[in-house]
Each structure stands twice: as structure tokens, then as C-alpha cells.
Design a protein around this motif. Structure first.
Motif, PDB file in Angstrom:
ATOM      1  N   GLU A   1       4.778   9.939  -7.215  1.00 25.27           N
ATOM      2  CA  GLU A   1       5.854  10.172  -8.179  1.00 25.27           C
ATOM      3  C   GLU A   1       5.300  10.424  -9.578  1.00 25.27           C
ATOM      4  OE1 GLU A   1       8.212   6.665  -7.752  1.00 25.27           O
ATOM      5  OE2 GLU A   1       9.304   7.427  -6.008  1.00 25.27           O
ATOM      6  N   MET A   2       4.275   9.660  -9.949  1.00 16.64           N
ATOM      7  CA  MET A   2       3.681   9.847 -11.276  1.00 16.64           C
ATOM      8  C   MET A   2       2.999  11.211 -11.377  1.00 16.64           C
ATOM      9  SD  MET A   2       2.266   6.111 -12.523  1.00 16.64           S
ATOM     10  CE  MET A   2       1.139   5.850 -11.178  1.00 16.64           C
ATOM     11  N   LYS A   3       2.307  11.631 -10.325  1.00 13.68           N
ATOM     12  CA  LYS A   3       1.657  12.945 -10.335  1.00 13.68           C
ATOM     13  C   LYS A   3       2.687  14.057 -10.433  1.00 13.68           C
ATOM     14  CE  LYS A   3      -2.602  11.803  -7.902  1.00 13.68           C
ATOM     15  NZ  LYS A   3      -3.384  11.992  -6.672  1.00 13.68           N
ATOM     16  N   GLN A   4       3.799  13.930  -9.698  1.00 10.49           N
ATOM     17  CA  GLN A   4       4.847  14.944  -9.745  1.00 10.49           C
ATOM     18  C   GLN A   4       5.500  15.004 -11.115  1.00 10.49           C
ATOM     19  OE1 GLN A   4       7.431  13.923  -6.502  1.00 10.49           O
ATOM     20  NE2 GLN A   4       6.155  14.938  -4.968  1.00 10.49           N
ATOM     21  N   ALA A   5       5.631  13.852 -11.765  1.00 11.07           N
ATOM     22  CA  ALA A   5       6.239  13.829 -13.090  1.00 11.07           C
ATOM     23  C   ALA A   5       5.338  14.503 -14.120  1.00 11.07           C
ATOM     24  CB  ALA A   5       6.522  12.390 -13.512  1.00 11.07           C
ATOM     25  N   ILE A   6       4.040  14.417 -13.905  1.00  5.77           N
ATOM     26  CA  ILE A   6       3.086  15.028 -14.841  1.00  5.77           C
ATOM     27  C   ILE A   6       3.026  16.536 -14.646  1.00  5.77           C
ATOM     28  CG2 ILE A   6       0.625  15.200 -15.398  1.00  5.77           C
ATOM     29  CD1 ILE A   6       0.458  12.177 -14.812  1.00  5.77           C
ATOM     30  N   GLU A   7       3.136  16.988 -13.407  1.00  6.13           N
ATOM     31  CA  GLU A   7       3.058  18.412 -13.108  1.00  6.13           C
ATOM     32  C   GLU A   7       4.344  19.102 -13.535  1.00  6.13           C
ATOM     33  OE1 GLU A   7       2.332  18.692  -8.957  1.00  6.13           O
ATOM     34  OE2 GLU A   7       0.329  17.828  -9.106  1.00  6.13           O
ATOM     35  N   VAL A   8       4.260  19.793 -14.663  1.00  4.85           N
ATOM     36  CA  VAL A   8       5.412  20.514 -15.184  1.00  4.85           C
ATOM     37  C   VAL A   8       5.196  21.987 -14.883  1.00  4.85           C
ATOM     38  CG1 VAL A   8       6.721  21.091 -17.261  1.00  4.85           C
ATOM     39  CG2 VAL A   8       5.687  18.825 -17.011  1.00  4.85           C
ATOM     40  N   PRO A   9       6.121  22.594 -14.154  1.00  7.01           N
ATOM     41  CA  PRO A   9       5.933  24.008 -13.830  1.00  7.01           C
ATOM     42  C   PRO A   9       5.985  24.861 -15.096  1.00  7.01           C
ATOM     43  CG  PRO A   9       8.112  23.286 -13.161  1.00  7.01           C
ATOM     44  CD  PRO A   9       7.364  22.066 -13.631  1.00  7.01           C
TER      45      PRO A   9
ATOM     46  N   ASP B   1       0.832  -1.196   0.000  1.00 10.67           N
ATOM     47  CA  ASP B   1       0.000   0.000   0.000  1.00 10.67           C
ATOM     48  C   ASP B   1       0.873   1.255   0.000  1.00 10.67           C
ATOM     49  OD1 ASP B   1      -2.814   1.133   0.360  1.00 10.67           O
ATOM     50  OD2 ASP B   1      -1.711   2.072   2.022  1.00 10.67           O
ATOM     51  N   GLU B   2       1.894   1.280   0.846  1.00  6.80           N
ATOM     52  CA  GLU B   2       2.803   2.432   0.899  1.00  6.80           C
ATOM     53  C   GLU B   2       3.571   2.594  -0.407  1.00  6.80           C
ATOM     54  OE1 GLU B   2       5.218   1.649   4.317  1.00  6.80           O
ATOM     55  OE2 GLU B   2       3.668   2.298   5.724  1.00  6.80           O
ATOM     56  N   LEU B   3       3.989   1.473  -0.984  1.00  9.36           N
ATOM     57  CA  LEU B   3       4.718   1.518  -2.246  1.00  9.36           C
ATOM     58  C   LEU B   3       3.838   2.061  -3.369  1.00  9.36           C
ATOM     59  CD1 LEU B   3       7.334   0.840  -3.741  1.00  9.36           C
ATOM     60  CD2 LEU B   3       6.448  -1.471  -4.071  1.00  9.36           C
ATOM     61  N   ALA B   4       2.585   1.625  -3.413  1.00  6.16           N
ATOM     62  CA  ALA B   4       1.660   2.114  -4.434  1.00  6.16           C
ATOM     63  C   ALA B   4       1.393   3.610  -4.247  1.00  6.16           C
ATOM     64  CB  ALA B   4       0.359   1.324  -4.394  1.00  6.16           C
TER      65      ALA B   4
END
Length: 86
Positions: free
Chosen positions: A68-76, A59-62
Motif C-alpha cells: 500500500e505504501m509503495k502504491q501510494a508513492i507511485e504517482v502516475p 507477516d501478511e499484514l506487514a
């Protein structure tokens, strides 16, 4: 991909005999039908874990992977705003 799908994927990897890496250097894996955690650096020790502990780890790993995926999508947006000229 959502959290439940990721957990399902990790469980499938465990069933296939693959180790699931979590934290910096630890792995969760199945041996003789039991769950174990060991250091990924090749050291000898391994610890048998209860299925509830394995659920928490997955659960923690997921959750971490989703973040991480959300941060990779959010491009400043650092580009200057340029008005459109007609």
C-alpha cells in the motif's frame, strides 16, 4: 519502514494491549497472555490462535502495508510533456 520494522511495531502494539486489525473486520489481540482473533464488529466469538498463526497474520499484514505504501508513492505521470523553451 521495512517489513521487519512493521512486524516489530505490531508486536509492540499487542504487548501494550492494543488490538491489531487485519483483513476487513478481524482483530488479533492478547488476553491473559494468549493470542486471540475476533470479529471487529463486536460479535461475541473469539478464537485462540497458535503463535505460528499469529506470525503468519503479522507477516501478511506487514506485506500488505508495504504494498500500500509503495502504491501510494507511485504517482502516475499524466501531465503532458512540455519542451523547455529558452
Amino acid at each position: 519502514m521495512n517489513k521487519e520494522e512493521l512486524i516489530r511495531q505490531y508486536k509492540q502494539e499487542l504487548k501494550e494491549g492494543k488490538a491489531v486489525r487485519f483483513e476487513e473486520n478481524r482483530q488479533l489481540y492478547v488476553k491473559n497472555g494468549l493470542l486471540y482473533i475476533k470479529q471487529a464488529d463486536g460479535s461475541e466469538g473469539e478464537i485462540q490462535v497458535h503463535v505460528d498463526r499469529a506470525r503468519v497474520v503479522l507477516d501478511e499484514l506487514a506485506s500488505k502495508r508495504i504494498r500500500e505504501m509503495k502504491q501510494a508513492i507511485e504517482v502516475p505521470n499524466t501531465s503532458p510533456v512540455v519542451p523547455a523553451y529558452r
